[in-house]
Motif scaffolding. Sequence first.
Motif, PDB file in Angstrom:
ATOM      1  N   UNK A  80     -50.975  62.470 144.287  1.00  0.00           N
ATOM      2  CA  UNK A  80     -50.875  62.856 142.870  1.00  0.00           C
ATOM      3  C   UNK A  80     -50.031  64.112 142.685  1.00  0.00           C
ATOM      4  N   UNK A  81     -50.190  65.056 143.607  1.00  0.00           N
ATOM      5  CA  UNK A  81     -49.400  66.294 143.494  1.00  0.00           C
ATOM      6  C   UNK A  81     -47.905  66.006 143.669  1.00  0.00           C
ATOM      7  N   UNK A 129     -51.816  66.662 137.595  1.00  0.00           N
ATOM      8  CA  UNK A 129     -52.156  65.464 138.363  1.00  0.00           C
ATOM      9  C   UNK A 129     -53.052  65.685 139.580  1.00  0.00           C
ATOM     10  N   UNK A 133     -55.187  63.312 146.713  1.00  0.00           N
ATOM     11  CA  UNK A 133     -54.750  64.514 145.995  1.00  0.00           C
ATOM     12  C   UNK A 133     -53.264  64.777 146.250  1.00  0.00           C
ATOM     13  N   UNK A 135     -59.729  61.869 150.591  1.00  0.00           N
ATOM     14  CA  UNK A 135     -59.541  62.540 149.296  1.00  0.00           C
ATOM     15  C   UNK A 135     -58.332  63.481 149.305  1.00  0.00           C
ATOM     16  N   UNK A 151     -42.269  64.383 138.852  1.00  0.00           N
ATOM     17  CA  UNK A 151     -42.183  64.076 137.425  1.00  0.00           C
ATOM     18  C   UNK A 151     -41.672  65.265 136.608  1.00  0.00           C
ATOM     19  N   UNK A 152     -41.838  66.477 137.140  1.00  0.00           N
ATOM     20  CA  UNK A 152     -41.500  67.647 136.322  1.00  0.00           C
ATOM     21  C   UNK A 152     -40.496  68.612 136.943  1.00  0.00           C
ATOM     22  N   UNK A 157     -46.438  63.297 143.036  1.00  0.00           N
ATOM     23  CA  UNK A 157     -46.023  62.624 141.804  1.00  0.00           C
ATOM     24  C   UNK A 157     -45.779  63.651 140.695  1.00  0.00           C
ATOM     25  N   UNK A 158     -46.706  64.586 140.548  1.00  0.00           N
ATOM     26  CA  UNK A 158     -46.577  65.614 139.518  1.00  0.00           C
ATOM     27  C   UNK A 158     -45.324  66.458 139.706  1.00  0.00           C
ATOM     28  N   UNK A 159     -45.028  66.800 140.940  1.00  0.00           N
ATOM     29  CA  UNK A 159     -43.825  67.600 141.206  1.00  0.00           C
ATOM     30  C   UNK A 159     -42.580  66.794 140.868  1.00  0.00           C
ATOM     31  N   UNK A 205     -42.347  74.305 136.052  1.00  0.00           N
ATOM     32  CA  UNK A 205     -42.544  72.867 135.852  1.00  0.00           C
ATOM     33  C   UNK A 205     -43.327  72.237 136.994  1.00  0.00           C
ATOM     34  N   UNK A 251     -48.905  56.538 134.406  1.00  0.00           N
ATOM     35  CA  UNK A 251     -49.730  56.531 135.604  1.00  0.00           C
ATOM     36  C   UNK A 251     -51.216  56.616 135.318  1.00  0.00           C
ATOM     37  N   UNK A 252     -51.552  56.895 134.069  1.00  0.00           N
ATOM     38  CA  UNK A 252     -52.951  57.155 133.754  1.00  0.00           C
ATOM     39  C   UNK A 252     -53.780  55.873 133.608  1.00  0.00           C
ATOM     40  N   UNK A 303     -55.936  66.145 142.199  1.00  0.00           N
ATOM     41  CA  UNK A 303     -57.317  65.618 142.223  1.00  0.00           C
ATOM     42  C   UNK A 303     -58.290  66.634 142.780  1.00  0.00           C
ATOM     43  N   UNK A 321     -36.687  67.253 150.298  1.00  0.00           N
ATOM     44  CA  UNK A 321     -38.023  67.293 149.679  1.00  0.00           C
ATOM     45  C   UNK A 321     -38.225  66.083 148.775  1.00  0.00           C
ATOM     46  N   UNK A 379     -46.774  70.289 136.840  1.00  0.00           N
ATOM     47  CA  UNK A 379     -46.932  68.930 137.380  1.00  0.00           C
ATOM     48  C   UNK A 379     -48.122  68.824 138.314  1.00  0.00           C
ATOM     49  N   UNK A 380     -48.308  69.840 139.143  1.00  0.00           N
ATOM     50  CA  UNK A 380     -49.441  69.811 140.074  1.00  0.00           C
ATOM     51  C   UNK A 380     -50.747  69.894 139.302  1.00  0.00           C
TER      52      UNK A 380
END
Lengths: 345, 345
Positions: free
Chosen positions: A260-261, B268, A257, A253, A267-268, A263-265, B260, A343-344, B270, A276, B264-265
């Motif tokens: 996804x994090x 997304x 996580x 898990x 993306x934004x 990915x979130x970073x 940002x 991604x959803x 989990x 990095x 993003x974190x």
Amino acid sequence: MNKWYLSGGANTDVAVSTRVRFARNLTGFPFPGRMSSSQREQVNGLVREAAMHLTGEFAGVFHYAEMKELSDLEAASLVEQHFISPEFAVNREGKALLMSEDETISIMLCEEDHIRIQVMSAGEDLQAVYEQAVRLDEALDQRLHFAFDERLGYLTGCPTNLGTGMRASVMLHLPALEQADALRQLANTLGKVGLTLRGTYGEGSDAKGALYQISNQITLGLTEQAAIENLQTVTHQIMDRERQARNQLKQNEAFVDKVWRCYGILKFARSLDSEEFLQYISWVRLGVKLSILKNVDMEKVGRLLVITQPATLQKICGGPLEPRERDQKRAEMVREALSCSNEME
Amino acid sequence: MNKWYLSGGANTDVAVSTRVRFARNLTGFPFPGRMSSSQREQVNGLVREAAMHLTGEFAGVFHYAEMKELSDLEAASLVEQHFISPEFAVNREGKALLMSEDETISIMLCEEDHIRIQVMSAGEDLQAVYEQAVRLDEALDQRLHFAFDERLGYLTGCPTNLGTGMRASVMLHLPALEQADALRQLANTLGKVGLTLRGTYGEGSDAKGALYQISNQITLGLTEQAAIENLQTVTHQIMDRERQARNQLKQNEAFVDKVWRCYGILKFARSLDSEEFLQYISWVRLGVKLSILKNVDMEKVGRLLVITQPATLQKICGGPLEPRERDQKRAEMVREALSCSNEME
């Protein structure tokens, strides 16, 4: 024309790219280290002439460029793309490059050897890449008559290349094995069978983005085909081990996580340094391959890996940028590449 | 009915909530620390009776609950919402609570004092909240006749509340002043004028999510109205300083990037523990207030701040959860709250 890294390929879940390189020299000339400028010109002219008159699959494939005509950024960008060696980019006087438009084939002239043939492809495709390199090697040999000794094989500027003059490598994405801390031991084991595993950005350097290059070290005492098969067998074993490790990770898990994090970073973020970026994209790539992230355009991600490198990025932007501006531009490119992903679903 | 934290309010760019609390006691009974259970029952009954028969704005407002009837989770959730004191949630025998459905008004019975009236609202609205608390205080006083001494003022269980028995506080979101490292000095200065600035989760604790509570300390020697005005003046000064610091921050590229990334974190992840959630949402809240992030539903974010707290979250989920499950559930709630935001526009 599509660049090589945008084309498909085998085993792309783990393998990023395959390269085979032959070191060759002409008879009647000293090795580049001891050549005069007129001799360099002569060699470059001879090889250029031969390459331009190739027939069949190599007809009209090559463009010729004097390395001194390239800007520092252009040269550094070619290094980043593993299209030329780092050494080839410095002190560019008297060096020349033949390259195919899709950037799968390069021929470095007057690097450490008169001729360095290199063929690349996406994914792991050692046999096909090797065979194409052989066909090009033979076609050029017919016209140029490479320096060859019955006992020693191909004569090369550095004795470590003597024999086959061949170096084959596969760039592997090994985040799961890296995570499992299995790579140090693996590298030791590989050393004992004449193979090397190292970070993609040169010997001794840490792997960035979990990208590792496996390559053959031995050029004497075995055939090229045997060396390729040896490398291929081991590469497939490593890829299988990576896949097993990934299936373990997928149950984790904290790992999901993390994917996804990252990915979130990506993306934004408004600013991303190259290191990095490589770290985060490594986890995102893995997340996509494991179907944790869906509908992410991997072709765009693959392109990002190439175009966000410092020199290539600056080349695209038309000139030198401050590190701060590079990081912002990189983040912008990454956001753009990920903006369409849904991604959803 | 909407909860208080979902309603609008003044100065919500910096202020999260305002609370005014009165400590009151009945004559003819010892303070709660020395009461028998039958005396507690008597006091609770008297106040309940009085509250239920209030007229005007307080008619039919209150529900009555014996604290011993609440589950541990329910009690802890009320603490998280600053609706009751932490002390009131432990050892609940003989304690009771009167509360309004919108959770703006609570009356703790047999806490440290017989009666603790508390009125809350969103944003900074000290004068209005104070006035409502006064109206409720007076309405109850008419029926209950609070213990009052001409020289000492309202008599309270603890001498630090003697006099006005009033504690007023504003919860402030001070990420920019915190970032500028200006809060330690500010807290020292405030101490000298009888005010306290501290992290929201109790004295001595670090501020989580840059949420700080400013409150009055002095209850003797000045009127309630003077204490409110004093607190209000200083609160407005701090809010202005925070706003100035924010405008500085807005020019800071690293800060914008951080906003940002936090977004993003949150969008997304989990799994999110409560502390990191507070950190990230603090930056996101600031990013929204500074129009860096657009189209983020701040009402949903405000609601998140309440419902993702450990006990409240478990209460919503219907029972105790492992920390791991809580963190996953929290991340799910956060994703859900941010899923409709279209931050790109």
